[in-house]
Design an enzyme around this catalytic site. Structure first.
Site, short mmCIF file in Angstrom:
data_model
loop_
_atom_site.label_atom_id
_atom_site.label_comp_id
_atom_site.label_asym_id
_atom_site.label_seq_id
_atom_site.Cartn_x
_atom_site.Cartn_y
_atom_site.Cartn_z
N SER A 206 -1.54 8.34 -5.36
CA SER A 206 -0.97 7.57 -4.06
C SER A 206 -0.37 6.28 -4.38
O SER A 206 -1.14 5.88 -5.59
CB SER A 206 -2.01 7.48 -2.84
OG SER A 206 -1.56 6.69 -1.97
N TYR B 225 -10.16 4.54 1.24
CA TYR B 225 -9.16 5.44 0.52
C TYR B 225 -8.32 4.78 -0.65
O TYR B 225 -8.50 5.51 -1.69
CB TYR B 225 -8.21 5.89 1.63
CG TYR B 225 -6.91 6.67 1.11
CD1 TYR B 225 -7.37 7.96 0.89
CD2 TYR B 225 -5.76 6.14 0.72
CE1 TYR B 225 -6.26 8.86 0.50
CE2 TYR B 225 -4.72 7.03 0.50
CZ TYR B 225 -5.01 8.39 0.43
OH TYR B 225 -4.10 9.31 -0.07
#
Length: 226
Positions: free
Chosen positions: A130, A143
């Site tokens: 990501s 995260y």
């Protein structure tokens, strides 16, 4: 790498990006695609081979590696977001669960399948990362930390699996139009675009995928002053 005729495993394949990966692999000629999921009953696509695989469960991982001994592409896609906005409040156990799934789960699956890939000629190991790998966020601190750790792990795996001929690919992207990102505003790419860009990288033997403009901008900014 030639996808046609390959055998692949995709973790978290019942929906979203994982399902898009599985479908794209089949459409580009993969001979078999295992769908690694917590509950095999959630795999409704008859072209996929369901495989019980909770990436935080060591027993699941060991059984899956034994059952899928013909795999030559592994896509580490399974992961969780966890709570949002818990930087200064909230339960740190949630952040530990995120790290367990995203970082340790990827590590455990990769370790289990590395010998399988070696026996089958090297193959490829793909990690779904990501832009959060490169940018911490007060909204999703757990995260972001897990993805930064996962990026570091991907580089370590690339180094460690080089001699056995395994192509290790890291995939970076901003928001993807899935249920998991329904809360997010701003431009989003489709899960199919993520899968297509990644499979192109596999065919071209490229080790990094920057799917969208956000990923390209943040990668370029890494060399700039804070």
């Amino acid at each position: 790498m030639d996808i046609k005729g390959a055998v692949a495993l995709v973790t978290g394949a019942s929906r979203g990006i994982g399902r898009a990966f599985a479908r794209a692999l089949l459409e580009q000629g993969a001979a078999k695609v295992y769908a690694g999921v917590r509950d095999p009953a959630t795999v409704t696509d008859p072209d996929l081979v369901p495989l019980q695989l909770d990436v935080t469960n060591p027993d699941h991982i060991a059984v899956a590696a034994a059952a899928a001994g013909d795999v030559d592409i592994v896509v580490n896609n399974a992961g969780i977001l966890g709570d949002r906005g818990n930087l200064l409040a909230g339960d740190l156990d949630v952040a530990r669960q995120v790290m367990e799934a995203n970082f340790f789960g990827t590590w455990a699956v990769s370790r289990a399948f590395a010998p399988v890939l070696a026996r089958n000629g090297g193959g490829a190991l793909v990690t779904m990362l990501s832009v959060a790998s490169w940018r911490g966020s007060a909204l999703t601190p757990g995260y972001s930390a897990s993805k930064a750790a996962q990026w570091s792990l991907t580089q370590a795996l690339r180094d460690g699996l080089r001699e056995q001929g395994t192509l290790v690919v890291g995939v970076h992207v901003g928001f993807v139009d899935t249920d998991g990102a329904a809360w997010a505003d701003g431009p989003k790419v489709s899960a199919a675009e993520v899968a297509e860009a990644t499979l192109k990288a596999l065919r071209d033997n490229q080790v990094e995928v920057l799917v969208d403009e956000r990923a390209r901008q943040l990668k370029a900014a890494l060399s700039q002053p804070l």
